[in-house]
Scaffold this motif. Sequence first.
Motif, PDB file in Angstrom:
ATOM      1  N   ARG A  85       9.434   4.238  -2.988  1.00  0.00           N
ATOM      2  CA  ARG A  85      10.258   3.830  -1.733  1.00  0.00           C
ATOM      3  C   ARG A  85      11.351   4.738  -1.445  1.00  0.00           C
ATOM      4  O   ARG A  85      11.433   5.263  -0.310  1.00  0.00           O
ATOM      5  N   PHE A  86      12.104   4.609  -2.368  1.00  0.00           N
ATOM      6  CA  PHE A  86      13.646   5.653  -2.442  1.00  0.00           C
ATOM      7  C   PHE A  86      13.230   7.065  -2.181  1.00  0.00           C
ATOM      8  O   PHE A  86      13.838   7.723  -1.399  1.00  0.00           O
ATOM      9  N   GLU A  87      11.919   7.605  -2.785  1.00  0.00           N
ATOM     10  CA  GLU A  87      11.687   8.942  -2.789  1.00  0.00           C
ATOM     11  C   GLU A  87      11.119   9.105  -1.504  1.00  0.00           C
ATOM     12  O   GLU A  87      11.454  10.542  -0.859  1.00  0.00           O
ATOM     13  N   GLY A  88      10.396   8.359  -0.779  1.00  0.00           N
ATOM     14  CA  GLY A  88       9.945   8.574   0.391  1.00  0.00           C
ATOM     15  C   GLY A  88      11.133   8.473   1.661  1.00  0.00           C
ATOM     16  O   GLY A  88      10.821   9.234   2.582  1.00  0.00           O
ATOM     17  N   TYR A  89      12.054   7.550   1.315  1.00  0.00           N
ATOM     18  CA  TYR A  89      13.201   7.787   2.299  1.00  0.00           C
ATOM     19  C   TYR A  89      13.911   8.956   2.302  1.00  0.00           C
ATOM     20  O   TYR A  89      14.284   9.416   3.240  1.00  0.00           O
ATOM     21  N   GLN A  92       4.648  15.824  10.305  1.00  0.00           N
ATOM     22  CA  GLN A  92       3.838  16.676  10.922  1.00  0.00           C
ATOM     23  C   GLN A  92       4.098  16.714  12.487  1.00  0.00           C
ATOM     24  O   GLN A  92       4.099  17.726  13.104  1.00  0.00           O
ATOM     25  N   LEU A  93       4.150  15.401  12.900  1.00  0.00           N
ATOM     26  CA  LEU A  93       4.325  15.330  14.241  1.00  0.00           C
ATOM     27  C   LEU A  93       5.588  15.805  15.064  1.00  0.00           C
ATOM     28  O   LEU A  93       5.610  16.199  16.047  1.00  0.00           O
ATOM     29  N   PHE A  94       6.494  15.139  14.273  1.00  0.00           N
ATOM     30  CA  PHE A  94       7.923  15.420  14.977  1.00  0.00           C
ATOM     31  C   PHE A  94       8.531  16.544  14.316  1.00  0.00           C
ATOM     32  O   PHE A  94       9.464  16.540  13.480  1.00  0.00           O
ATOM     33  N   GLN A 134       0.929  -1.074  -0.116  1.00  0.00           N
ATOM     34  CA  GLN A 134      -0.086  -0.116  -0.099  1.00  0.00           C
ATOM     35  C   GLN A 134       0.855   1.032  -0.093  1.00  0.00           C
ATOM     36  O   GLN A 134       1.343   1.701   1.126  1.00  0.00           O
ATOM     37  N   GLN A 135       1.327   1.694  -1.177  1.00  0.00           N
ATOM     38  CA  GLN A 135       2.163   2.807  -1.328  1.00  0.00           C
ATOM     39  C   GLN A 135       1.687   4.113  -0.764  1.00  0.00           C
ATOM     40  O   GLN A 135       2.423   4.926  -0.213  1.00  0.00           O
ATOM     41  N   ASP A 136       0.104   4.288  -0.782  1.00  0.00           N
ATOM     42  CA  ASP A 136      -0.313   5.554  -0.271  1.00  0.00           C
ATOM     43  C   ASP A 136      -0.589   5.393   1.215  1.00  0.00           C
ATOM     44  O   ASP A 136      -0.168   6.548   1.770  1.00  0.00           O
ATOM     45  N   GLN A 191       1.492   8.214   3.658  1.00  0.00           N
ATOM     46  CA  GLN A 191       0.895   8.937   4.669  1.00  0.00           C
ATOM     47  C   GLN A 191       1.493   8.818   6.060  1.00  0.00           C
ATOM     48  O   GLN A 191       1.416   9.523   6.994  1.00  0.00           O
ATOM     49  N   VAL A 192       2.231   7.452   6.394  1.00  0.00           N
ATOM     50  CA  VAL A 192       2.879   7.487   7.522  1.00  0.00           C
ATOM     51  C   VAL A 192       4.076   8.587   7.453  1.00  0.00           C
ATOM     52  O   VAL A 192       4.634   9.270   8.547  1.00  0.00           O
TER      53      VAL A 192
END
Length: 745
Positions: free
Chosen positions: A643-647, A472-474, A459-461, A465-466
Amino acid sequence: MSSPSFTQFKSKLMNALSAGDLLRAGELTEQFMLRFPDKPEPYYFSGLHALLARENEKAVQKLEAALEFDDKNLNVLLNLGVAYQRLGEMNAATQAYLAVLAVEPDHIQALINLGSCHYQTKSFLECKEAFSKAASLAPDNSTVISGLADAERSLGNWRKAIQLYKRAIAINPDDERANNNLTLMHLNLQHLGQVKEAARKAIEKNPENIDAYIALGRAHIAEESYEEGMDAFASAFEKEQEHPELLTAIGNNYLNVGDHSEASSWFNKALSLEPSLPSAILGMAQCLDKHDLHGQGIALLNENAETLSTLPQYWVTLSDLYWNEGEADEALLCLEKARALAPQQASLYCKMGGILSSSGNVEGADSCFRQALAEQEDCIGAISGLATLKKSSLESSHVQKAHELLEKDTLPDGAKGSLHSALSYYYSGNKDFASAAAHMAEANRFQWASRARQGWEYQQDSHRQVIATNKQLFTRQLIETGQQIGHPSDMPVFIVGMPRSGTTLTEQIMARHPSVLGVGERNYAVIALQAYQHLYAEKFSLSHAEAKKRSLAEPDSDLLHRVAEEYLTSLREQIEKANKPGVRYVVDKMPDNYMNVGWIKLLFPNASIIHARRDMRDVAMSCWQTQFGMIRWACHIEHLVARFEGYLEMMTHWQSVCPDGFLNSDYEALIEDQENGSRRLLEHIGLPWDDACLKFYESDRLVRTASITQVRQPIYKTSVAKWAPYEELIPDLIRPLSALMKVYR
């Protein structure tokens, strides 16, 4: 009318018992007892009647009374043994059969019953001895030959067992026990076509043969035909809904398709009918494993060790749990015990070869893979293991075998994926990059097809979201709050990054220092977060969902310290287990902790974090070629790139909110100048230099990683820019990452 004589009573009783008229026989035995209480026959026939009526305690009482008249009466002793055996009093049963054999050493039925008794008590050598003697006396008795086959199978002599089952069937083609067990042997050896054929024939002969349906279903499942497998189980379930092994088989199929909760319910149903059923207990342990509750699974198996430890699958399941817990040494020991029980099981040698590879014992791994092929010439796991070890030097016979196996239409997708992966290593090692790229693509296509049927999805989306929630949180303010309320210990050290980015090499270098213990990839950080959120929900009477939102935004110092102490207890247990009392720091190299940097800084603000960086194109190529057991985003190029973009997005955020919170360690710089790179690592956690760190490859630790060959030899530089030959062959993967590299460093 005069009373029946002794002879007439006896004749009538024998006729009633022979006719199966237990009601009439019961009436006659009572009369016989009253009429001739001073003779042994009434007690014997009363005991025999009770035995036939399944009144086993009464049978023992009456047969023991008959034995007082003549303690060498063979019929009395034989039936007394059966009664004791039914009651589970195996020692008494054994003594009864031995008493028969003391009088008549060649008594076939006594030998059969004695062998059966030994089989039930798992005394397989004694079982074999009894049936071997019976076979020498009655070589054409199918029951005897089947019993001997059971003993050989239990002793791990599978080929001998198969020969004996075939011999029993040749003597009596309708011997259901021999047919069922022969089918089971073929199933264990992955002779799936023979299994299905034999199972269907058995069902034709006896449509009520539940074991045959189970074997048929398991054969379909081994071919990854999960729906066909469930159809076979459903057919059996319509006939028998309280068959424990059938319920377990259904549970295992749900386990295969990823529905672990449903699997648990079926295992529980089986255990409600037979609380000590081995297959159901093993299934429950596997469910715990799938839920990452490895410790609980280990505890469950240890609780049942007394009854299960004679089963090879017990040790295999325990090995898997230890391996997934990161305890590679224990995993290997368990496989050694399984091999002792089943020396002809090829899959055991494959598993052992994988662990020995991880320990750097290349010769030992090579030997195990070759032994697997000696037991099963088309063992795909062994061919794949050898290819990973030897790459370009893989023997041409194995390359040819891999291509031949891929021609089989019936080969499961998972097996095809493994073979294509093996060939990709071979061709890349020989610099045939076009062939290697083609096999990589096929390996991932088939692996995904196989795993998708087991419930895999990515689930890429959800992952994005995580990332958004973490950003936003940290905030920097929250990270600074952690400095005030988090636990002060600096014992934990975290190496984070993408898989195949040098996390294992980094850990191995550091773990050579006498003050450092490396514990591999652990889920401790995630487990601690879950525990903290659970405690937070309890303390403030919140729902789990609300606790997840508030527990980090409004952290609680007392709970953080409580969870941190539990975390540190786990680390101290690892230190004690490693017998390395001088340890000051414990290194966890779970790569995915790059997502948890904020949580780590909140829990342990003084913990050291090392970010292992490597050219993302090399990392991506390595991920694309590796068939991971758990990683779901490496089978599709679009998932890999995302995944690399998110990383990169996540690490850029951590750099902004805690710029001094971690050390960037570049793989290329580390292998270019190992000493300076290693000194940086030790300085970061506050340790003096130790020359042992230059010989990281001499460590005897077992490494649970896919990076085995890179941490068991001195630094080499051929792993740099391995992506370059594939730039035009796999452009959809390389080009987007080339663009990312411009902002990566």
